[in-house]
Design a protein around this motif. Structure first.
Motif, PDB file in Angstrom:
ATOM      1  N   LEU A 161      16.958  57.494   5.792  1.00  0.00           N
ATOM      2  CA  LEU A 161      16.867  57.173   4.370  1.00  0.00           C
ATOM      3  C   LEU A 161      17.692  55.925   4.084  1.00  0.00           C
ATOM      4  O   LEU A 161      18.864  55.847   4.462  1.00  0.00           O
ATOM      5  CB  LEU A 161      17.366  58.352   3.531  1.00  0.00           C
ATOM      6  N   ARG A 162      17.101  54.968   3.402  1.00  0.00           N
ATOM      7  CA  ARG A 162      17.754  53.672   3.224  1.00  0.00           C
ATOM      8  C   ARG A 162      18.722  53.693   2.045  1.00  0.00           C
ATOM      9  O   ARG A 162      18.445  54.272   0.995  1.00  0.00           O
ATOM     10  CB  ARG A 162      16.712  52.571   2.982  1.00  0.00           C
ATOM     11  N   THR A 163      19.883  53.045   2.235  1.00  0.00           N
ATOM     12  CA  THR A 163      20.885  52.883   1.184  1.00  0.00           C
ATOM     13  C   THR A 163      21.237  51.403   1.050  1.00  0.00           C
ATOM     14  O   THR A 163      20.800  50.573   1.843  1.00  0.00           O
ATOM     15  CB  THR A 163      22.157  53.691   1.514  1.00  0.00           C
ATOM     16  N   VAL A 164      22.043  51.090   0.042  1.00  0.00           N
ATOM     17  CA  VAL A 164      22.446  49.708  -0.205  1.00  0.00           C
ATOM     18  C   VAL A 164      23.446  49.269   0.864  1.00  0.00           C
ATOM     19  O   VAL A 164      24.371  50.013   1.201  1.00  0.00           O
ATOM     20  CB  VAL A 164      23.077  49.588  -1.608  1.00  0.00           C
ATOM     21  N   PRO A 165      23.305  48.049   1.433  1.00  0.00           N
ATOM     22  CA  PRO A 165      24.299  47.551   2.399  1.00  0.00           C
ATOM     23  C   PRO A 165      25.704  47.554   1.796  1.00  0.00           C
ATOM     24  O   PRO A 165      25.881  47.253   0.614  1.00  0.00           O
ATOM     25  CB  PRO A 165      23.818  46.127   2.681  1.00  0.00           C
ATOM     26  N   SER A 166      26.689  47.887   2.620  1.00  0.00           N
ATOM     27  CA  SER A 166      28.046  48.042   2.088  1.00  0.00           C
ATOM     28  C   SER A 166      29.089  47.824   3.168  1.00  0.00           C
ATOM     29  O   SER A 166      28.786  47.787   4.366  1.00  0.00           O
ATOM     30  CB  SER A 166      28.222  49.429   1.478  1.00  0.00           C
ATOM     31  N   VAL A 167      30.337  47.714   2.718  1.00  0.00           N
ATOM     32  CA  VAL A 167      31.505  47.594   3.582  1.00  0.00           C
ATOM     33  C   VAL A 167      32.566  48.548   3.051  1.00  0.00           C
ATOM     34  O   VAL A 167      32.763  48.656   1.832  1.00  0.00           O
ATOM     35  CB  VAL A 167      32.051  46.151   3.570  1.00  0.00           C
ATOM     36  N   VAL A 168      33.238  49.258   3.946  1.00  0.00           N
ATOM     37  CA  VAL A 168      34.333  50.142   3.562  1.00  0.00           C
ATOM     38  C   VAL A 168      35.656  49.446   3.845  1.00  0.00           C
ATOM     39  O   VAL A 168      35.858  48.884   4.938  1.00  0.00           O
ATOM     40  CB  VAL A 168      34.277  51.478   4.326  1.00  0.00           C
ATOM     41  N   VAL A 169      36.564  49.482   2.862  1.00  0.00           N
ATOM     42  CA  VAL A 169      37.897  48.900   3.024  1.00  0.00           C
ATOM     43  C   VAL A 169      38.933  49.965   2.689  1.00  0.00           C
ATOM     44  O   VAL A 169      38.984  50.463   1.557  1.00  0.00           O
ATOM     45  CB  VAL A 169      38.086  47.669   2.108  1.00  0.00           C
ATOM     46  N   THR A 170      39.730  50.349   3.661  1.00  0.00           N
ATOM     47  CA  THR A 170      40.815  51.296   3.403  1.00  0.00           C
ATOM     48  C   THR A 170      42.056  50.525   2.947  1.00  0.00           C
ATOM     49  O   THR A 170      42.148  49.299   3.104  1.00  0.00           O
ATOM     50  CB  THR A 170      41.153  52.096   4.665  1.00  0.00           C
ATOM     51  N   ALA A 171      43.024  51.265   2.414  1.00  0.00           N
ATOM     52  CA  ALA A 171      44.278  50.633   1.986  1.00  0.00           C
ATOM     53  C   ALA A 171      44.965  49.955   3.171  1.00  0.00           C
ATOM     54  O   ALA A 171      45.528  48.852   3.043  1.00  0.00           O
ATOM     55  CB  ALA A 171      45.189  51.673   1.342  1.00  0.00           C
ATOM     56  N   HIS A 172      44.917  50.596   4.342  1.00  0.00           N
ATOM     57  CA  HIS A 172      45.518  50.006   5.548  1.00  0.00           C
ATOM     58  C   HIS A 172      44.799  48.720   5.937  1.00  0.00           C
ATOM     59  O   HIS A 172      45.431  47.702   6.268  1.00  0.00           O
ATOM     60  CB  HIS A 172      45.466  51.011   6.697  1.00  0.00           C
ATOM     61  N   VAL A 228      37.939  52.246  -0.441  1.00  0.00           N
ATOM     62  CA  VAL A 228      37.107  51.483  -1.374  1.00  0.00           C
ATOM     63  C   VAL A 228      35.786  51.117  -0.711  1.00  0.00           C
ATOM     64  O   VAL A 228      35.742  50.757   0.478  1.00  0.00           O
ATOM     65  CB  VAL A 228      37.844  50.207  -1.839  1.00  0.00           C
ATOM     66  N   LEU A 229      34.721  51.216  -1.477  1.00  0.00           N
ATOM     67  CA  LEU A 229      33.389  50.851  -1.013  1.00  0.00           C
ATOM     68  C   LEU A 229      32.948  49.587  -1.737  1.00  0.00           C
ATOM     69  O   LEU A 229      33.007  49.521  -2.969  1.00  0.00           O
ATOM     70  CB  LEU A 229      32.399  51.982  -1.297  1.00  0.00           C
ATOM     71  N   ILE A 230      32.530  48.587  -0.967  1.00  0.00           N
ATOM     72  CA  ILE A 230      32.003  47.348  -1.548  1.00  0.00           C
ATOM     73  C   ILE A 230      30.523  47.277  -1.207  1.00  0.00           C
ATOM     74  O   ILE A 230      30.134  47.357  -0.035  1.00  0.00           O
ATOM     75  CB  ILE A 230      32.740  46.103  -1.013  1.00  0.00           C
TER      76      ILE A 230
END
Length: 373
Positions: A161-172, A228-230
């Protein structure tokens, strides 16, 4: 003379520690007004923002958002209540100041109207599983996956199932390698959206138009979640929502879809556009879509529900791209039940009114087994 059977007891739990405390209270007010008191014994249980469980008054009129009024919250003035596991289920125990604990009685179903972390994310569901009490909605794993937008994408993508392209950024990540994070994010282009990975009701979301706005947007998101999700901007997409509801035979039903049009000064479907009165958001219900697109949305909504492993209910949000492709935005395993929330509105348009919807969810919870399923 035949002894009358006691009515099933429903504990309606609301409030909670997350930033969506207010919306949970509003949702609870709407549900409390609709539960059939001739069929059920209802016990309102509020969770304060610091995590205390208390007996709440449960007056629906005190749990509304009105222009110019204070936002509703669980004030913590009620007696402390706890859920104790006993043979064959669980019971509520009340502890009043200066008095020994007293047993309020057994609980047949918990209706956990909690949004966000420490409620919608599998934590309360795990507590209820440990206590052996039935509850409305998804179990521990599905609740946890559905709450975490990044984890949702992993599961849905694995299911094709297709979703929007994204990048995950943690606090670290952000603290130790901001340059590397910016490089990964740059591949998404502009504008883009920065979101807390585990929050809802559009809390902490920012639309970022260029690099100068990125750090501030990440800081705003981190007020709600260090993860955080971008996401890339779905340019030209139409926003479509669809409700999924479990059935007593183990299958699912899917509502007619609705389309959201955000107007005025809102660049996206933010908190004010969702919940505050006299906003410029409009809804097409049912959405004005070709029949074949409606059929595909309903099919994909059911597929999404099953891929996550949901139970009871969920709302699935889509982007209908200019190319004609349907992309899943997110899934909400405990969608809002406020007067303006899309989930009950979509079901009303499909033929199940608010009171019938609440009754259906309670019956689904009563019918299912506790423990592993």
């Amino acid at each position: 003379m035949t002894e009358q059977q006691p009515k099933p007891r429903i504990a309606v739990v609301f409030g909670g520690r997350s930033s969506e405390h207010v919306i949970s209270c509003v949702t609870a007010g709407s549900v409390l007004a609709m539960i059939d008191r001739s069929r059920y014994d209802v016990v309102p249980v509020g969770i304060t923002t610091d995590g205390r469980w208390v007996l709440a008054e449960g007056d629906p009129e005190l749990l509304r958002i009105s222009a110019g009024d204070a936002l509703p919250e669980v004030d913590g003035s009620g007696d402390v209540v706890s859920l104790h596991a006993v043979a064959g289920g669980a019971e509520l125990v009340v502890s009043a100041a200066g008095a020994p604990p007293s047993v309020l009685g057994s609980v047949d179903v918990v209706f956990p109207l909690l949004h966000g972390p420490w409620g919608e994310d599998g934590t309360v569901q795990g507590l209820l599983e440990m206590a052996g009490v039935r509850y409305v909605g998804s179990g521990v794993l599905a609740s946890a996956i559905g709450m975490d937008k990044a984890a949702t994408k992993v599961v849905l993508n694995a299911a094709g199932l297709r979703t929007v392209p994204s990048v995950v950024v943690t606090a670290h990540d952000w603290r130790k390698d901001e340059a590397g994070c910016r490089e990964r994010i740059a591949a998404l282009g502009h504008p883009l959206f920065v979101k807390p990975a585990r929050a809802g009701s559009s809390m902490g979301i920012s639309k970022v138009h260029d690099d100068s706005e990125l750090a501030g947007a990440i800081a705003a998101a981190q007020l709600h979640d260090p993860k955080v999700l971008i996401e890339a901007f779905a340019a030209g997409a139409r926003e479509i929502e669809c409700g999924v509801l479990g059935s007593l035979d183990g299958g699912v039903e899917v509502s007619l879809p609705a389309e959201i049009h955000v107007g005025g000064d809102h660049e996206f479907y933010d908190f004010d556009a969702k919940y505050l009165p006299e906003q410029s958001t409009t809804i097409d219900l049912p959405a004005d879509l070709p029949d074949e697109v409606v059929a595909e949305i309903r099919r994909l909504a059911a597929d999404t529900f099953r891929a996550i492993g949901c139970e009871g209910l969920a709302r699935v949000d889509f982007f209908w791209m200019p190319s004609g492709e349907l992309v899943i935005n997110e899934i909400n395993t405990m969608p809002g039940f406020t007067p303006t929330s899309m989930y009950p509105q979509m079901w009303a348009a499909t033929g199940i009114d608010y009171q019938q919807l609440v009754e259906r969810l309670i019956q689904l919870a009563l019918a299912r087994d506790t423990g592993l399923r």
